[in-house]
Scaffold this active site. Structure first.
Site, PDB file in Angstrom:
ATOM      1  CG  PHE A 111     -20.504  44.167   5.185  1.00 21.40           C
ATOM      2  CD1 PHE A 111     -21.415  43.854   6.161  1.00 21.40           C
ATOM      3  CD2 PHE A 111     -20.307  45.496   4.862  1.00 21.40           C
ATOM      4  CE1 PHE A 111     -22.127  44.843   6.816  1.00 21.40           C
ATOM      5  CE2 PHE A 111     -21.009  46.500   5.510  1.00 21.40           C
ATOM      6  CZ  PHE A 111     -21.919  46.170   6.494  1.00 21.40           C
ATOM      7  CE  LYS A 112     -21.082  45.399  10.701  1.00 20.52           C
ATOM      8  NZ  LYS A 112     -22.066  44.456  10.166  1.00 20.52           N
ATOM      9  CG  ASP A 113     -13.069  41.651   7.560  1.00 24.74           C
ATOM     10  OD1 ASP A 113     -12.757  41.973   8.714  1.00 24.74           O
ATOM     11  OD2 ASP A 113     -13.307  40.479   7.214  1.00 24.74           O
ATOM     12  CB  THR A 142     -18.867  45.737  14.157  1.00 14.61           C
ATOM     13  OG1 THR A 142     -19.905  45.972  13.229  1.00 14.61           O
ATOM     14  CG2 THR A 142     -17.995  46.965  14.245  1.00 14.61           C
TER      15      THR A 142
END
Ligand SMILES: *Cc1c(COP(=O)(O)O)cnc(C)c1O
Length: 495
Positions: A111-113, A142
């Site tokens: 989800f860091k993208d 991250t």
């Protein structure tokens, strides 16, 4: 002025969004915050049929007032393009009586993208003529997402620190194989909190700033940077509007979000969405066995003096949830002297206690719980066997705590945020759903694929064959020198 950012520890600070993004965090040790939501909002009636990118523009225009519409348009289009494997960017799937918001369709399957595809674009418009070294501490996800976001950026280089032996095999390969002429990666002998606190120290190091000179600044790609946090507000609105479009809720109905939590960035973005007008009943904050936050929610005491556990959800192995400071700021009505006092206590004694009033106010919006490693595996197994949906271990933490909350109150539909592809954490997923277990991660990936039919994301299928370009392992006390030498290599040389 209403549209300037301030520091959580000093309300005299007034700074534009661009400067806040450029600097990462405030000299006083505080985090930048948008002080007042009175004059900003998103009208949920207007979201119908809007694309992810449209909603991103609406959100950014509210919170980045010094960016022109044209700049925002350019940043959003560059960030959310074919680097995601679906046009939806963050699709929503129905499972049993809840909804899963899949945040892992970007280039590194985490989800860091979502934040880290946009942050480099925002940074580019924020730095004027300066050169910038981005420093990032990572518990696994991250790091790679930041490296992918920033690699080959003009005038910007990036250094990532991760805990040696503290990330999954796939995560380690993802980082170590990163190409690009401006990327640096080092494993440190220490845990994530060591990496994060040393990065903060380096960012605050006045003598280092002087040694580096005026043309080069240091900044952060962690969720302490508002340019990383604000993009995450978008998917809360997007998932809500999907439920409305599917006739699963009517516009204005309240929903819950269950959020697997480490640094409190993801769930804080949800809280900001609520400040912008999203109808939310509760945010369900889900931790692994590093359950500092659960104890806080029960007692009002935040105490990091406790054993640190390496769990099967390693991206959440965190004892200092940096972004919690932002919540303390909002919930104390911007009392920056009080926030500073609490943070000073945390630094000096490893703990602090908040007033009953503040705790009550937090409990109005948040519910908090945790999942053990054993429960994580059971959740993955149950949801796969009963619903045919394969969760990663972090998502499983959110699932378990969501079920706990539903026992208390199941009056609102719940959206569970899924934060990683199950193929990033194959060992524990294999333990949960395969009969046969072994130590070969690549083979496990294939075994899981055969059993479940869930596609392996391309970037994860390919990572095993890439050359290893980064091998440094350093002592945690050597991080400052490492940064200095890499600034010299990546930024001075390329004048
Ligand atoms: C980073 C991460 C989290 C925690 O998110 P925070 O914003 O730090 O709370 C949860 N799951 C995964 C897979 C992550 O990478």
């Amino acid at each position: 002025m209403n549209n300037l950012y301030t520091s959580t520890r000093n309300n005299q600070v007034k700074i534009s969004a661009k400067d806040a993004i450029h600097q990462g965090f405030s000299d006083d040790g505080g985090l930048y915050v948008f002080p007042n939501f009175d004059n900003v909002s998103i009208n949920i009636e207007e979201l119908k049929n809007k694309s992810y990118q449209d909603i991103a523009q609406l959100v950014l225009r509210q919170l980045l007032p010094d960016f022109s519409d044209e700049e925002i348009n350019e940043c959003v289009s560059a960030a959310y393009d074919s680097s995601f494997d679906t046009d939806e960017i963050t699709p929503v799937t129905d499972v049993d009586n809840f909804h899963i918001l899949e945040l892992f369709h970007g280039p590194t399957s985490a989800f860091k993208d979502v934040g880290l595809q946009l942050l480099p674009q925002l940074m580019k418009h924020s730095i004027a003529d300066k050169r910038v070294m981005i420093l990032t501490a990572t518990s696994g996800d991250t790091g790679k997402a930041a490296l992918e976001g920033f690699k080959n950026s003009d005038k910007i280089a990036i250094t990532v620190f991760y805990p040696h032996n503290g990330v999954s095999k796939v995560q380690q390969l993802q980082m170590a194989s990163t190409d690009g002429n401006n990327t640096e990666v080092a494993a440190i002998e220490g845990n994530f909190d060591d990496a994060q606190s040393n990065v903060k120290k380096i960012l605050n190091d006045a003598s280092l700033k002087q040694e580096l000179g005026n043309n080069i600044s240091l900044s952060s790609a962690n969720s302490i940077n508002i340019g990383r946090l604000i993009p995450q507000i978008v998917y809360y609105f997007y998932s809500y509007k999907k439920l409305v479009e599917n006739n699963q809720i009517h516009n204005g109905a309240k929903v819950n979000f269950s959020v697997p939590t480490g640094n409190f960035g993801d769930v804080l973005a949800g809280y900001l969405a609520k400040q912008l007008g999203l109808p939310v009943n509760k945010f369900i904050v889900a931790s692994n066995e590093n359950n500092v936050l659960t104890d806080f929610f029960n007692s009002g005491i935040y105490d990091r003096n406790r054993p640190f556990f390496k769990t099967v959800a390693p991206s959440m192995d965190i004892q200092i949830s940096s972004n919690f400071e932002r919540l303390l700021y909002y919930k104390s009505n911007g009392d920056t002297a009080y926030v500073k006092q609490l943070m000073d206590e945390l630094e000096a004694n490893g703990k602090y206690q908040v007033s009953d009033e503040l705790l009550n106010s937090i409990q109005e919006d948040f519910y908090c719980g945790y999942s053990t490693d054993k429960e994580i595996k059971e959740s993955i197994q149950d949801v796969y066997n009963e619903q045919g949906y394969l969760m990663d271990p972090h998502t499983a933490v959110g699932y378990k705590v969501m079920r706990d909350y539903q026992k208390i109150d199941d009056s609102c539909p719940t959206i569970l945020l899924s934060t990683a592809s199950p193929y990033k954490f194959v060992k524990v997923v294999a333990e949960a759903i395969l009969d046969d277990n072994h130590d070969n991660d690549l083979q496990l990936m294939k075994d899981i694929q055969v059993k479940t039919g869930v596609d392996i994301p391309k970037n994860l299928a390919n990572v095993w064959n890439l050359p290893i370009l980064h091998k440094d392992v350093i002592k945690k006390d050597d991080m400052r020198d490492y940064v200095k030498s890499k600034v010299e290599a990546d930024l001075y040389d390329k004048n």
